[in-house]
Scaffold this active site. Structure first.
Site, short mmCIF file in Angstrom:
data_model
loop_
_atom_site.label_atom_id
_atom_site.label_comp_id
_atom_site.label_asym_id
_atom_site.label_seq_id
_atom_site.Cartn_x
_atom_site.Cartn_y
_atom_site.Cartn_z
N SER A 1 -9.60 1.69 2.66
CA SER A 1 -8.44 2.36 1.98
C SER A 1 -7.50 1.61 1.08
O SER A 1 -6.86 2.38 0.42
CB SER A 1 -8.14 3.62 2.69
OG SER A 1 -7.42 3.09 3.83
N SER B 1 -10.35 -0.32 7.04
CA SER B 1 -9.43 -0.41 5.56
C SER B 1 -8.83 -1.62 5.37
O SER B 1 -8.07 -1.67 4.11
CB SER B 1 -8.56 0.69 5.62
OG SER B 1 -9.31 2.17 5.71
N LYS C 1 0.88 -1.09 -0.07
CA LYS C 1 -0.01 -0.10 -0.07
C LYS C 1 0.89 1.31 -0.07
O LYS C 1 1.84 1.31 0.65
CB LYS C 1 -0.93 -0.18 1.33
CG LYS C 1 -1.81 1.10 1.23
CD LYS C 1 -2.96 0.58 2.45
CE LYS C 1 -3.94 1.70 2.55
NZ LYS C 1 -4.86 1.51 3.66
#
Lengths: 466, 70
Positions: free
Chosen positions: A159, A183, A80
């Protein structure tokens, strides 16, 4: 050899160790998939091809020389894009104002994965600033909305959008995501993969963007709970650079639960849950009833979502104080992200401290409630993947419920999400197993047991099989 | 004063504060959304304030998950 796409990390690791497949071939396969398919899902920020091939060649040399580092040696992965990477690889936090920004050093997780021999293939897309600015619809990243591999008219979740989509579409065998509130579990749910949110403090956040110091956790997204255990072992451990890390070591202990599982379901956990999510969760309970005792549990009546939300708002307001005070949020992608942070001035210091006091009540009460249970169960999200362009329900905004998310993140509890079915429109839903602190082995074993009884995790999105 | 009146007063005070600090960046199309966000935050903290706490209920400042073996 079967095509490596959608093989587990454990299986790929064995193939690499036994030299049936070369790390360079494997890296090339996944790099090419990231390149070809990543744009379809808006999953990739930066393809790290040169680095990946260098790391793969090093892995090949080492494995040939008998210097085997372990089950992640030679395995490609995605990170990420809130994890700092040195060497000229940008780290953007999903935010247009930081496009192209570089850090000098790798985050602790990146370093640990390198030491484990894993191969960094891509920095993966995320919702800008990990969703902390108040986004309400999926188009909240300069890389575009995360697209669901199961239905490209729907959202991948966030996210950790790219992390989940990349694993779900077979672009990488595993990815690293983060969860402050929802997330990891959310995108894992939407993309039909396994996502593990470790206990708070298990994994060093040094070098990772901060949204909320006392809520942020880093964790793996994989195809199986077993793979999550392998990855967690590589990335977990104390780090003097992150004082929140625990001294408690994590040694992954694969294998079935030692006895019949005892599982709990919080009364009211299904309130506000979408119909297909509810149906699939209830079916999952029926399946688990063959191997577990399942009881309803009652918890104290507290405003759990509001407590966790107050902690989040208080901390994010400080973490991003510079961005807010200088007005740089005007450069964010989602229109609502350009002004919502200003509203958090309404959180007073005494409200934040009160929320921390209530966090102590939650943590103590949940430890009491969960004593004697292997896990509490609930839907991973109250709703499946939503349509791109539409607002989604969010307990963080106060629109929608997420009781287990609020409790689990406030109290720092580990949880793992695995697929438990599909909706009529063909998108996945998930079940979460939430455990007591430091009991990742227990929830991995419970989730693995569920997967021995089901085959949801063996299905893959249309058009992604090579 | 009713709870609703107090709620509205707090929302107005918070909105006025943020406009004093950030008003130069708030465009007309943001105002409704901002008022809605303020109301959501004030509702949130009102819920947190509504819970009775004892003097000894300490904040988890040095936060670590709680596990008492048993």
């Amino acid at each position: 050899m079967a095509h490596p796409v959608f093989l587990s990390v454990r299986t790929l690791g064995e193939l690499l160790r036994s030299r049936q497949v070369s790390p360079v071939e494997l890296a090339t396969t996944f790099l090419d998939r990231l390149d070809a398919l990543g744009p379809t899902y808006n999953a990739v920020v930066t393809l790290t091809r040169d680095l990946a091939l260098r790391q793969a060649r090093q892995a090949e040399t080492e494995i040939r020389a008998g210097r085997y580092r372990g089950p992640l040696h030679g395995i490609p992965y995605g990170a990420k894009d809130l994890l700092a990477t040195g060497g000229g690889i940008p780290t953007t936090w999903g935010a247009a104002p930081f496009r192209g920004r570089q850090f000098d050093e790798d985050a602790a997780v990146i370093r640990r994965l390198r030491e484990a021999g894993a191969v960094l293939a891509a920095k993966l897309a995320m919702v800008e600033l990990a969703g902390g600015m108040g986004y309400r619809q999926p188009d909240a990243s300069f890389t575009g909305p995360g697209v669901n591999p199961w239905d490209t008219t729907r959202w991948s979740g966030g996210s950790s959008s790219g992390s989940a989509a990349a694993v779900g579409a077979g672009l990488v065998p595993f990815a690293i995501g983060s969860e402050t509130w929802g997330s990891i579990l959310g995108p894992a749910n939407h993309c039909g993969v396994t996502g593990l949110r470790p206990t708070f403090g298990r994994v060093s956040r040094h070098g990772a963007m901060v949204l909320s110091w006392s809520l942020d956790k880093l964790g793996p997204l994989c195809l199986t709970p077993d793979d999550c255990g392998l990855v967690l072992e590589a990335i977990a451990g104390p780090d003097a650079a992150d004082p929140s890390t625990t001294d408690q070591p994590f040694r992954y202990a694969p294998g079935p639960p030692p006895r019949r599982l005892r599982l709990g379901v919080i009364a009211g956990v299904m309130d506000g849950t979408e119909a297909a999510t509810r149906t699939n969760f209830e079916a999952a309970l029926q399946t688990l009833a063959d191997v577990a005792t399942i009881e309803e549990v009652t918890i104290p009546a507290l405003p759990y979502e509001e407590i966790t939300r107050t902690i989040l708002f208080g901390e994010m307001g400080s973490a991003f104080e510079d961005l807010i005070e200088t007005g740089q949020i005007a450069g964010l992608t989602a229109p609502e992200d350009r002004y919502t942070p200003y509203s958090r001035v309404a959180v007073l210091a005494k409200d934040y401290i009160r929320a921390l006091r209530l966090r102590g009540v939650i943590a103590t009460e949940m430890d009491r409630v969960m004593r004697g249970f292997d896990a509490l169960l609930g839907p991973s999200r109250p709703f499946p993947s939503t349509i791109l362009g539409e607002d989604f329900p969010s307990a963080i905004r106060g629109v929608g419920k997420d009781l287990m998310g609020a409790i689990g993140n406030a109290a720092g509890l580990p949880a793992i999400s695995v697929p438990d079915g599909f909706t009529e429109t063909g998108v996945p839903t998930g079940i979460q197993f939430m455990g007591r602190p430091y009991d990742e082995n227990g929830i991995i074993a419970a989730a693995s047991t569920y997967q021995t009884l089901t085959d949801w995790h063996l299905r893959h999105p249309p058009g992604t099989l090579p | 004063m009713s709870q609703e009146q107090e709620f509205q007063l707090e929302c107005e005070a918070a909105f006025n504060l943020l406009m004093r600090r950030y008003g130069d960046r708030v465009t007309p199309d943001m105002v409704d959304g901002l008022r809605g966000s303020v109301e959501a935050v004030v509702k949130t903290v009102a819920a947190v304030r509504s819970v009775t706490l004892a003097n000894g209920d300490a904040p988890l400042f040095g936060f670590a998950p709680v596990r008492k073996d048993g």
